[in-house]
Design a protein around this motif. Sequence first.
Motif, mmCIF file in Angstrom:
data_model
loop_
_atom_site.group_PDB
_atom_site.id
_atom_site.type_symbol
_atom_site.label_atom_id
_atom_site.label_comp_id
_atom_site.label_asym_id
_atom_site.label_seq_id
_atom_site.Cartn_x
_atom_site.Cartn_y
_atom_site.Cartn_z
ATOM 1 N N LYS A 143 0.817 -1.225 0.000
ATOM 2 C CA LYS A 143 0.000 0.000 0.000
ATOM 3 C C LYS A 143 0.850 1.275 0.000
ATOM 4 O O LYS A 143 0.326 2.367 -0.183
ATOM 5 C CB LYS A 143 -0.904 0.010 1.230
ATOM 6 C CG LYS A 143 -2.104 -0.900 1.061
ATOM 7 C CD LYS A 143 -3.111 -0.623 2.144
ATOM 8 C CE LYS A 143 -4.321 -1.507 1.955
ATOM 9 N NZ LYS A 143 -4.845 -1.932 3.247
ATOM 10 N N ALA A 144 2.153 1.123 0.265
ATOM 11 C CA ALA A 144 3.015 2.314 0.323
ATOM 12 C C ALA A 144 3.083 2.963 -1.057
ATOM 13 O O ALA A 144 2.808 2.330 -2.080
ATOM 14 C CB ALA A 144 4.406 1.920 0.789
ATOM 15 N N LYS A 145 3.428 4.258 -1.051
ATOM 16 C CA LYS A 145 3.538 5.000 -2.319
ATOM 17 C C LYS A 145 5.035 5.073 -2.653
ATOM 18 O O LYS A 145 5.834 5.553 -1.846
ATOM 19 C CB LYS A 145 2.935 6.394 -2.090
ATOM 20 C CG LYS A 145 3.122 7.345 -3.215
ATOM 21 C CD LYS A 145 1.959 7.293 -4.184
ATOM 22 C CE LYS A 145 2.267 8.122 -5.420
ATOM 23 N NZ LYS A 145 2.030 7.485 -6.682
ATOM 24 N N TYR A 146 5.395 4.584 -3.840
ATOM 25 C CA TYR A 146 6.816 4.518 -4.207
ATOM 26 C C TYR A 146 7.214 5.679 -5.121
ATOM 27 O O TYR A 146 6.371 6.253 -5.816
ATOM 28 C CB TYR A 146 7.135 3.151 -4.824
ATOM 29 C CG TYR A 146 7.034 2.072 -3.760
ATOM 30 C CD1 TYR A 146 8.128 1.733 -2.975
ATOM 31 C CD2 TYR A 146 5.809 1.463 -3.463
ATOM 32 C CE1 TYR A 146 8.027 0.803 -1.945
ATOM 33 C CE2 TYR A 146 5.687 0.539 -2.440
ATOM 34 C CZ TYR A 146 6.801 0.219 -1.683
ATOM 35 O OH TYR A 146 6.699 -0.682 -0.648
ATOM 36 N N SER A 147 8.507 5.991 -5.098
ATOM 37 C CA SER A 147 9.017 7.128 -5.869
ATOM 38 C C SER A 147 8.984 6.855 -7.374
ATOM 39 O O SER A 147 8.711 5.738 -7.812
ATOM 40 C CB SER A 147 10.459 7.430 -5.456
ATOM 41 O OG SER A 147 10.493 7.925 -4.150
ATOM 42 N N MET A 148 9.338 7.876 -8.114
ATOM 43 C CA MET A 148 9.400 7.763 -9.582
ATOM 44 C C MET A 148 10.548 6.829 -9.984
ATOM 45 O O MET A 148 11.403 6.476 -9.177
ATOM 46 C CB MET A 148 9.659 9.139 -10.170
ATOM 47 C CG MET A 148 11.024 9.646 -9.726
ATOM 48 S SD MET A 148 11.363 11.322 -10.209
ATOM 49 C CE MET A 148 12.947 11.555 -9.441
ATOM 50 N N GLY A 149 10.576 6.490 -11.271
ATOM 51 C CA GLY A 149 11.718 5.782 -11.844
ATOM 52 C C GLY A 149 12.556 6.781 -12.640
ATOM 53 O O GLY A 149 12.297 7.997 -12.621
ATOM 54 N N THR A 150 13.549 6.257 -13.326
ATOM 55 C CA THR A 150 14.340 7.131 -14.193
ATOM 56 C C THR A 150 14.964 6.313 -15.320
ATOM 57 O O THR A 150 15.207 5.121 -15.166
ATOM 58 C CB THR A 150 15.441 7.860 -13.377
ATOM 59 O OG1 THR A 150 16.239 8.626 -14.237
ATOM 60 C CG2 THR A 150 16.358 6.905 -12.644
ATOM 61 N N ILE A 151 15.173 7.013 -16.438
ATOM 62 C CA ILE A 151 15.992 6.436 -17.516
ATOM 63 C C ILE A 151 17.268 7.241 -17.523
ATOM 64 O O ILE A 151 17.227 8.473 -17.470
ATOM 65 C CB ILE A 151 15.284 6.569 -18.878
ATOM 66 C CG1 ILE A 151 14.147 5.557 -18.963
ATOM 67 C CG2 ILE A 151 16.248 6.394 -20.027
ATOM 68 C CD1 ILE A 151 13.632 5.308 -20.348
ATOM 69 N N VAL A 152 18.400 6.561 -17.547
ATOM 70 C CA VAL A 152 19.658 7.291 -17.653
ATOM 71 C C VAL A 152 20.377 6.813 -18.915
ATOM 72 O O VAL A 152 20.525 5.606 -19.144
ATOM 73 C CB VAL A 152 20.571 7.100 -16.413
ATOM 74 C CG1 VAL A 152 21.693 8.138 -16.420
ATOM 75 C CG2 VAL A 152 19.789 7.186 -15.114
ATOM 76 N N ILE A 153 20.787 7.790 -19.741
ATOM 77 C CA ILE A 153 21.468 7.483 -21.005
ATOM 78 C C ILE A 153 22.930 7.921 -20.869
ATOM 79 O O ILE A 153 23.206 9.039 -20.426
ATOM 80 C CB ILE A 153 20.814 8.246 -22.179
ATOM 81 C CG1 ILE A 153 19.300 8.034 -22.174
ATOM 82 C CG2 ILE A 153 21.415 7.830 -23.518
ATOM 83 C CD1 ILE A 153 18.545 8.973 -23.134
ATOM 84 N N TYR A 154 23.858 7.036 -21.214
ATOM 85 C CA TYR A 154 25.283 7.360 -21.110
ATOM 86 C C TYR A 154 25.844 7.464 -22.528
ATOM 87 O O TYR A 154 25.763 6.505 -23.302
ATOM 88 C CB TYR A 154 26.015 6.257 -20.339
ATOM 89 C CG TYR A 154 25.330 5.944 -19.020
ATOM 90 C CD1 TYR A 154 25.561 6.714 -17.896
ATOM 91 C CD2 TYR A 154 24.395 4.894 -18.932
ATOM 92 C CE1 TYR A 154 24.901 6.455 -16.697
ATOM 93 C CE2 TYR A 154 23.734 4.630 -17.739
ATOM 94 C CZ TYR A 154 23.989 5.407 -16.630
ATOM 95 O OH TYR A 154 23.332 5.154 -15.455
ATOM 96 N N LEU A 155 26.385 8.637 -22.857
ATOM 97 C CA LEU A 155 26.871 8.866 -24.216
ATOM 98 C C LEU A 155 28.352 9.232 -24.204
ATOM 99 O O LEU A 155 28.758 10.163 -23.506
ATOM 100 C CB LEU A 155 26.094 10.015 -24.877
ATOM 101 C CG LEU A 155 24.582 9.845 -25.015
ATOM 102 C CD1 LEU A 155 23.954 11.125 -25.574
ATOM 103 C CD2 LEU A 155 24.256 8.658 -25.925
ATOM 104 N N GLY A 156 29.137 8.507 -24.965
ATOM 105 C CA GLY A 156 30.525 8.889 -25.206
ATOM 106 C C GLY A 156 30.553 9.565 -26.570
ATOM 107 O O GLY A 156 30.218 8.952 -27.582
ATOM 108 N N VAL A 157 30.924 10.852 -26.597
ATOM 109 C CA VAL A 157 30.765 11.635 -27.825
ATOM 110 C C VAL A 157 32.125 12.190 -28.263
ATOM 111 O O VAL A 157 32.808 12.853 -27.470
ATOM 112 C CB VAL A 157 29.781 12.811 -27.591
ATOM 113 C CG1 VAL A 157 29.498 13.550 -28.891
ATOM 114 C CG2 VAL A 157 28.477 12.317 -26.978
ATOM 115 N N LYS A 158 32.504 11.950 -29.514
ATOM 116 C CA LYS A 158 33.828 12.389 -29.968
ATOM 117 C C LYS A 158 33.812 13.838 -30.474
ATOM 118 O O LYS A 158 34.382 14.161 -31.516
ATOM 119 C CB LYS A 158 34.433 11.420 -30.992
ATOM 120 C CG LYS A 158 33.632 11.150 -32.244
ATOM 121 C CD LYS A 158 34.443 10.212 -33.139
ATOM 122 C CE LYS A 158 33.986 10.181 -34.564
ATOM 123 N NZ LYS A 158 32.731 9.575 -34.863
#
Length: 494
Positions: free
Chosen positions: A299-314
Amino acid sequence: MKKAIIIGSGFGGLALAIRLQSKGFQVTLFEKNEKLGGHAYSLEKKGYKFDMGPSLITATEIIQKIFNAAGKNMNDYIELMLLNPFYRIYFHDKTYIDYSGDSESMKSQMAKFNANDAAKYDDFIENSRVIYDEIITKGLGAVPFNKISTFLKFVPRALKIKALHTSFGLASKYFKDFRHRFIFSFHPLFIGGNPFRVPAIYLMISYLEKHGGVWFAKGGMYTLVEAFRKVLLELGTEIRTSEPVEEILIEHGKAVGIRTAQGVYNADLVISNADVNHTYSKLIPQGVLKKWNSNKLSKAKYSMGTIVIYLGVKKQYPELLHHTLILSKRYKSLIDDIFDRNILPDDFSMYLHIPTRTDPDMAPPGCESMYVLIPVTNLSSEIDWKLKARPFVNSVINFLEAEFDLRDLRSNIEVEEFITPLDFQTMRNSYQGTPWGMEPILLQSAYFRPHNRNEDIPNLYLVGAGTHPGGGLPGVMLSAEATETLIIEDFGNL
Ligand SMILES: Cc1cc2nc3c(=O)[nH]c(=O)nc-3n(C[C@H](O)[C@H](O)[C@H](O)COP(=O)(O)OP(=O)(O)OC[C@H]3O[C@@H](n4cnc5c(N)ncnc54)[C@H](O)[C@@H]3O)c2cc1C
């Protein structure tokens, strides 16, 4: 020597391991993953270094205290770099504010949008300072909230300092411009809280930044994990990685050890730094816990999720600062989509972390290490991330290139990885794929959050984001102090 077992090696688990080992306990630390750090994991690919989770350090004195507990000095282990401004925040209309702790700079930027708001800045900051003093200076963040009396004593004071308004509500009392309402209310999102309903207590985070600065650890956040690991090895703690705990063994109402695939380990006390829902519903047999039984947990209220994108850019993009926020036009309705409607809308707000701006060694010469964090709904939604994640990531990269004008971004990407709420669930046992556990609304904070000492089993404890005071590095490190206090109360100084 009393034997203590800690399950999980997030910053909360690491900090408590150092504290207890320094007090004479023999600590064994179990971590399911190959490396320590929990959400502060790291990734290295083709010469690009990424911190996968936390990216900014505040309240360095809380970290220093952990080193001090072991008789060590933080500066012998890590090099901290001060960031100024803390963030550049871009609004949908391409205006921006360089957010920092410098009152004059903040007021002059605010005055361009609304002179009355700028005039109220000092009053707002003074209110945040009083909240900060209550929680941090007076030590409430590090005091276990196991008794309702501790909470009730705080209520009249909290009302007086307006700490029980919502974060957005308090910011709106002072400011009219949408930009100012955002920049002075968004900080609860750092610990998984919805600014439109979590109490203004959490605005202490913004004062924490102003008071002590925002820092980056040279070499990346993971150097702090490595520093804690080094201290633990110097102290003689046993560290067992790639060894998930399968059960907390309970006999006659007390924790007597744990079981992993490798065997059974006895202990005088057990502490879990793993996700609270995982700990209470998967590691302890059903029926043992009366307070946090499966019904209450669900019944507890849980936090949001997240998407994390990791980019190596030249290629480099000097227009991006070390921390940049890029916001959608929508604030409240976007937050509602994420927290309550549980949908994946077409628009998004994002936070970019470009450590190469401060430390070029985070990527090959002339290149950029970038991470893009987008708050999304957690796994209570119907979203099939296996299907939806790739198109979503593509749309974020398209936005950055076409609308935010990061020229030729896509064609310069050499490394591209991302994690979704599903990955948080599988990699770290995060219930509903949220790294922040229960949302820090008032009725899930302090006394109402799962206690640092379990309510049914007297020698079972929690540390980390799921217990008091909550998530974020300062929070989980303070939770180590609160849990240590209870353990010393129970076992004495050894
Ligand atoms: C993307 C992202 C960005 C963030 N940015 C910031 C930031 O900039 N600044 C900030 O202050 N905070 C930030 N946070 C929040 C902060 O990282 C977390 O609140 C904090 O690191 C959580 O620490 P913790 O002690 O709760 O442990 P966690 O990091 O949750 O670690 C728990 C550990 O337990 C392990 N475990 C789980 N189950 C078992 C088991 N059965 N057996 C053994 N081990 C187990 C997991 O593998 C994990 O290693 C961020 C979080 C995320 C995800």
